[in-house]
Design a protein around this motif. Sequence first.
Motif, PDB file in Angstrom:
ATOM      1  N   PRO A 104       0.790  -1.230   0.000  1.00 22.76           N
ATOM      2  CA  PRO A 104       0.000   0.000   0.000  1.00 22.76           C
ATOM      3  C   PRO A 104       0.823   1.282   0.000  1.00 22.76           C
ATOM      4  N   VAL A 105       1.920   1.310   0.712  1.00 23.26           N
ATOM      5  CA  VAL A 105       2.698   2.547   0.824  1.00 23.26           C
ATOM      6  C   VAL A 105       3.466   2.821  -0.467  1.00 23.26           C
ATOM      7  N   THR A 106       4.170   1.819  -0.966  1.00 23.53           N
ATOM      8  CA  THR A 106       4.944   2.017  -2.197  1.00 23.53           C
ATOM      9  C   THR A 106       4.023   2.301  -3.387  1.00 23.53           C
ATOM     10  N   THR A 107       2.849   1.694  -3.401  1.00 24.19           N
ATOM     11  CA  THR A 107       1.893   1.979  -4.474  1.00 24.19           C
ATOM     12  C   THR A 107       1.427   3.421  -4.411  1.00 24.19           C
ATOM     13  N   ALA A 108       1.135   3.901  -3.209  1.00 20.63           N
ATOM     14  CA  ALA A 108       0.644   5.266  -3.046  1.00 20.63           C
ATOM     15  C   ALA A 108       1.687   6.308  -3.438  1.00 20.63           C
ATOM     16  N   HIS A 109       2.975   5.965  -3.353  1.00 17.26           N
ATOM     17  CA  HIS A 109       4.044   6.926  -3.648  1.00 17.26           C
ATOM     18  C   HIS A 109       4.773   6.606  -4.944  1.00 17.26           C
ATOM     19  N   LEU A 110       4.149   5.819  -5.809  1.00 20.06           N
ATOM     20  CA  LEU A 110       4.819   5.399  -7.037  1.00 20.06           C
ATOM     21  C   LEU A 110       5.231   6.581  -7.901  1.00 20.06           C
ATOM     22  N   ILE A 124       7.246  -1.494   5.917  1.00 17.34           N
ATOM     23  CA  ILE A 124       7.251  -2.942   6.116  1.00 17.34           C
ATOM     24  C   ILE A 124       6.810  -3.310   7.524  1.00 17.34           C
ATOM     25  N   MET A 125       7.095  -2.452   8.502  1.00 21.87           N
ATOM     26  CA  MET A 125       6.769  -2.780   9.879  1.00 21.87           C
ATOM     27  C   MET A 125       5.326  -2.445  10.241  1.00 21.87           C
ATOM     28  N   ALA A 126       4.809  -1.342   9.719  1.00 23.95           N
ATOM     29  CA  ALA A 126       3.445  -0.923  10.053  1.00 23.95           C
ATOM     30  C   ALA A 126       2.405  -1.548   9.140  1.00 23.95           C
ATOM     31  N   PHE A 127       2.741  -1.702   7.856  1.00 19.14           N
ATOM     32  CA  PHE A 127       1.755  -2.149   6.872  1.00 19.14           C
ATOM     33  C   PHE A 127       2.163  -3.412   6.129  1.00 19.14           C
ATOM     34  N   SER A 128       3.298  -3.994   6.470  1.00 26.86           N
ATOM     35  CA  SER A 128       3.804  -5.224   5.840  1.00 26.86           C
ATOM     36  C   SER A 128       3.921  -5.069   4.329  1.00 26.86           C
ATOM     37  N   ASP A 129       4.373  -3.911   3.886  1.00 28.97           N
ATOM     38  CA  ASP A 129       4.463  -3.595   2.458  1.00 28.97           C
ATOM     39  C   ASP A 129       5.496  -4.501   1.777  1.00 28.97           C
ATOM     40  N   ASN A 130       5.025  -5.318   0.830  1.00 30.43           N
ATOM     41  CA  ASN A 130       5.903  -6.307   0.200  1.00 30.43           C
ATOM     42  C   ASN A 130       6.921  -5.693  -0.747  1.00 30.43           C
ATOM     43  N   ALA A 131       6.506  -4.713  -1.534  1.00 26.74           N
ATOM     44  CA  ALA A 131       7.464  -4.073  -2.441  1.00 26.74           C
ATOM     45  C   ALA A 131       8.552  -3.359  -1.644  1.00 26.74           C
ATOM     46  N   ALA A 132       8.184  -2.687  -0.569  1.00 24.47           N
ATOM     47  CA  ALA A 132       9.176  -2.012   0.271  1.00 24.47           C
ATOM     48  C   ALA A 132      10.184  -3.010   0.824  1.00 24.47           C
ATOM     49  N   ALA A 133       9.711  -4.196   1.213  1.00 23.64           N
ATOM     50  CA  ALA A 133      10.616  -5.223   1.717  1.00 23.64           C
ATOM     51  C   ALA A 133      11.613  -5.641   0.641  1.00 23.64           C
ATOM     52  N   ASN A 134      11.133  -5.835  -0.574  1.00 19.04           N
ATOM     53  CA  ASN A 134      12.035  -6.240  -1.659  1.00 19.04           C
ATOM     54  C   ASN A 134      13.057  -5.161  -1.987  1.00 19.04           C
ATOM     55  N   ILE A 135      12.622  -3.908  -1.972  1.00 16.83           N
ATOM     56  CA  ILE A 135      13.527  -2.794  -2.265  1.00 16.83           C
ATOM     57  C   ILE A 135      14.639  -2.734  -1.215  1.00 16.83           C
TER      58      ILE A 135
END
Length: 285
Positions: A104-110, A124-135
């Motif tokens: 959700p976070v990385t998508t919102a700031h694309l 990644i810690m608050a929203f478990s953002d998968n793309a952020a984890a990969n980055i």
Amino acid sequence: MPVIDRRHFLLGGMSCLPIPSLAQAEERTPMATIERRHGGRLGVYVRDLASGRHIAQRADERFMLCSTFKAILAAMVLDRVDHGQDTLAAMLPYRAADLRPASPVTTAHLREGALPIGALCHAIMAFSDNAAANILLAHCGGPPALTDFVRRVRDSTTRFDRYETESGHRDGDKDTTTPHAMTHTLETLLWGPTLQPSSRIQLADWMQGNQVGARRLRAGFPPDWTVGDRTGTGDGFCNDCAFAHLPDGRTIMATVYYDAPGMTTAAQEAVLREVAVAIAHWAQG
């Protein structure tokens, strides 16, 4: 929400020795009863940091990490900051091809095309953002670097093999840990000498700010406990790793991994809440 007492992390003082044998102080617990009642495979390890008392249920069996690995990833980033290799303000670029489901976070700031390392860690810690984890994982050297990091804190069990979302699918021992090992590693990172005090506080703040764990261990713990956690979900698993500061000044660490294919996530979360109630009864007994 209770506020974290930063003295817990500034003073440290907790055991950071190699993982002790469960045979040293095994306790009878209701966790096996909970498993029989609901089915599946329930792994639990809980430790009172002051007394060393613990609860163990399948604590040395392997379970998939799912997104609980993101707590270790955030700690590795903080370790790099401590050693001058990164800053939380540094920008990491990404593009649409880097996005994954549940980002959700990385998508919102694309449109911005980049986010600060600190913002990615929060994601990644608050929203478990998968793309952020990969980055973040790619920036830090990939799964082998994360495995090397836990070896530094004397965790010879936990292993990281793949990026999201592939890491959430069963494949032998890939991307697995045990409840015992995960509890030991998080305890070491939050109270041991690996991270600087400011980084230990930051990691605890990120764990307390988890926005996707409200229906798991937190919901079964008493409301006057100060709780931080990191959840994980995938391929039949429903997981939660937490610390809790009790009103009497004690701290407990709890790792719960629940492997129940075919059960809905809502039903699995209800089992984790039941486990949390049992943990609270044990801690207050």
